[in-house]
Write a protein that holds these residues in place. Structure first.
Motif, mmCIF file in Angstrom:
data_model
loop_
_atom_site.group_PDB
_atom_site.id
_atom_site.type_symbol
_atom_site.label_atom_id
_atom_site.label_comp_id
_atom_site.label_asym_id
_atom_site.label_seq_id
_atom_site.Cartn_x
_atom_site.Cartn_y
_atom_site.Cartn_z
ATOM 1 N N TYR A 1 22.388 50.262 -66.748
ATOM 2 C CA TYR A 1 20.897 49.983 -67.093
ATOM 3 C C TYR A 1 20.992 49.647 -68.388
ATOM 4 O O TYR A 1 21.547 50.420 -69.503
ATOM 5 C CB TYR A 1 20.379 51.474 -66.863
ATOM 6 N N LEU A 2 19.810 48.983 -68.814
ATOM 7 C CA LEU A 2 19.551 48.790 -70.301
ATOM 8 C C LEU A 2 18.079 49.586 -70.612
ATOM 9 O O LEU A 2 17.240 49.033 -70.287
ATOM 10 C CB LEU A 2 19.159 47.208 -70.320
ATOM 11 N N HIS A 3 18.635 50.680 -71.062
ATOM 12 C CA HIS A 3 17.116 51.574 -71.465
ATOM 13 C C HIS A 3 16.667 51.024 -72.936
ATOM 14 O O HIS A 3 17.450 51.095 -73.973
ATOM 15 C CB HIS A 3 17.521 52.899 -71.509
ATOM 16 N N VAL A 4 15.228 50.909 -72.939
ATOM 17 C CA VAL A 4 14.652 50.525 -74.122
ATOM 18 C C VAL A 4 14.153 51.935 -74.762
ATOM 19 O O VAL A 4 12.942 52.331 -73.784
ATOM 20 C CB VAL A 4 13.540 49.320 -73.928
ATOM 21 N N LEU A 5 14.489 52.409 -75.727
ATOM 22 C CA LEU A 5 14.129 53.595 -76.169
ATOM 23 C C LEU A 5 13.230 53.603 -77.583
ATOM 24 O O LEU A 5 13.428 52.562 -78.271
ATOM 25 C CB LEU A 5 15.258 54.576 -76.538
ATOM 26 N N HIS A 6 12.259 54.420 -77.631
ATOM 27 C CA HIS A 6 11.285 54.130 -78.772
ATOM 28 C C HIS A 6 11.274 55.514 -79.325
ATOM 29 O O HIS A 6 11.683 56.447 -79.027
ATOM 30 C CB HIS A 6 9.955 53.677 -78.222
ATOM 31 N N GLY A 7 10.789 55.588 -80.775
ATOM 32 C CA GLY A 7 10.870 56.737 -81.460
ATOM 33 C C GLY A 7 11.979 56.955 -82.453
ATOM 34 O O GLY A 7 12.735 55.905 -82.664
ATOM 35 N N GLU A 8 11.867 58.012 -83.250
ATOM 36 C CA GLU A 8 12.868 58.262 -84.461
ATOM 37 C C GLU A 8 14.322 58.682 -83.960
ATOM 38 O O GLU A 8 14.126 59.563 -83.311
ATOM 39 C CB GLU A 8 12.170 59.243 -85.101
ATOM 40 N N ASP A 9 15.275 57.775 -84.095
ATOM 41 C CA ASP A 9 16.619 58.113 -83.747
ATOM 42 C C ASP A 9 16.613 58.536 -82.593
ATOM 43 O O ASP A 9 17.376 59.480 -81.726
ATOM 44 C CB ASP A 9 17.261 59.285 -84.558
ATOM 45 N N PRO A 10 16.260 57.360 -81.378
ATOM 46 C CA PRO A 10 16.116 57.844 -79.954
ATOM 47 C C PRO A 10 17.218 57.942 -79.383
ATOM 48 O O PRO A 10 17.542 58.770 -78.387
ATOM 49 C CB PRO A 10 15.318 56.648 -79.488
ATOM 50 N N VAL A 11 18.516 57.219 -79.759
ATOM 51 C CA VAL A 11 19.694 57.247 -78.846
ATOM 52 C C VAL A 11 20.144 58.560 -79.412
ATOM 53 O O VAL A 11 21.201 59.444 -78.493
ATOM 54 C CB VAL A 11 20.742 56.221 -79.657
ATOM 55 N N PHE A 12 20.054 59.413 -80.622
ATOM 56 C CA PHE A 12 20.592 60.637 -80.936
ATOM 57 C C PHE A 12 19.727 61.687 -80.143
ATOM 58 O O PHE A 12 20.386 62.536 -79.618
ATOM 59 C CB PHE A 12 20.389 61.084 -82.334
ATOM 60 N N THR A 13 18.589 61.470 -79.835
ATOM 61 C CA THR A 13 17.811 62.505 -79.075
ATOM 62 C C THR A 13 18.283 62.460 -77.591
ATOM 63 O O THR A 13 18.283 63.605 -76.970
ATOM 64 C CB THR A 13 16.032 62.005 -78.884
#
Length: 260
Positions: A193-205
């Motif tokens: 899956y190619l998840h498109v994430l938004h926000g501050e440091d979303p991969v860390f979240t």
């Protein structure tokens, strides 16, 4: 050190986390199951989809985390699903053979290093002609995980994180062959899956709610903040935001087996 689960953080990307569950359940060809069990039900938001799919079934959600079971029991899903706290391995030891018509486990087995050896018991809990379906993440070689492991192995963190739990999974073919050996008809596949994430440091979240959780909890408070800042910086470099969100490729491995 035993770490806890944060249902709120886990649900931060509920839509993205839920998509593999929906794709998994869609391939289960059960028409009128009586007993449906979700092993590793988490906060129960996805278990409720099993009650939607099979409204006449008795649906149970099982999880080893008290925080997750509490969140599930306080959710609207509890009106149609029975939730209780129990380790998956204890549930298997106590389950009567052949009693479950649909047994689902979503993003749970990877936490059990011996889960391949548990497949006979999992299949054995399913009624003849019933269904065993599970999904595990297969992204242990992604930067989100390799950067975490590299940083955790550096001093001064290494002395605290050496014994932290690590996720692990096999490839789809390994699960397919193991279940075929038990006489099951098996459909196994993988999807990235190619998840498109938004926000501050979303991969860390994202990872701090799942795969990174044991390592973060293993660190003392005076080191955890420093670790997180370094880890976030490395994740930002590995997963840049080009103004349209951060793309997180996420490989998932799926298995749907019909028990003979």
């Amino acid at each position: 050190m035993t770490s806890t689960w944060d249902p709120g953080r886990y649900l931060a990307f509920a839509g993205e986390r839920g998509r593999p569950f929906v794709d998994l359940v869609a391939r289960i060809d059960a028409t009128d199951p009586r007993i449906v069990v979700d092993l590793g039900c988490g906060p129960g938001n996805l278990t409720s989809l099993l009650a939607d799919r099979w409204p006449a079934a008795a649906v149970t959600g099982v999880d080893s985390s008290a925080d997750m079971v509490r969140a599930a029991s306080d959710s609207p899903a509890a009106e149609r699903v029975v939730f209780h706290r129990q380790d998956l391995r204890d549930w298997l030891r106590e389950a009567e053979p052949g009693q479950v018509d649909v047994l689902v486990s979503n993003a749970t087995l990877q936490w059990l290093p011996e889960h391949l050896e548990l497949l006979p018991a999992l299949a054995g809990a399913v009624a003849p002609g019933g269904w065993l379906a599970f999904q595990v993440p297969g992204n242990h070689l992604a930067p989100s995980h390799t950067l975490l492991a590299e940083l955790a192995a550096e001093p001064p963190y290494d002395v605290h994180t050496a014994g932290a739990a690590r996720v692990g999974a096999h490839d789809a073919a390994t699960y397919l062959r193991a279940l075929q050996a038990l006489g099951c008809e098996v459909d196994a596949w993988e999807t990235t899956y190619l998840h498109v994430l938004h926000g501050e440091d979303p991969v860390f979240t994202w990872v701090s709610g799942t795969g990174a959780r044991p390592i973060l909890h293993a660190l003392p408070e005076d080191l955890r903040g420093r670790f997180e800042e370094v880890y976030k910086a490395r994740l930002r470099a590995a997963y840049p935001d080009d103004g349209h969100g951060v793309v997180l490729p996420f490989r998932r491995i799926f298995v749907v087996a019909r028990v003979p």
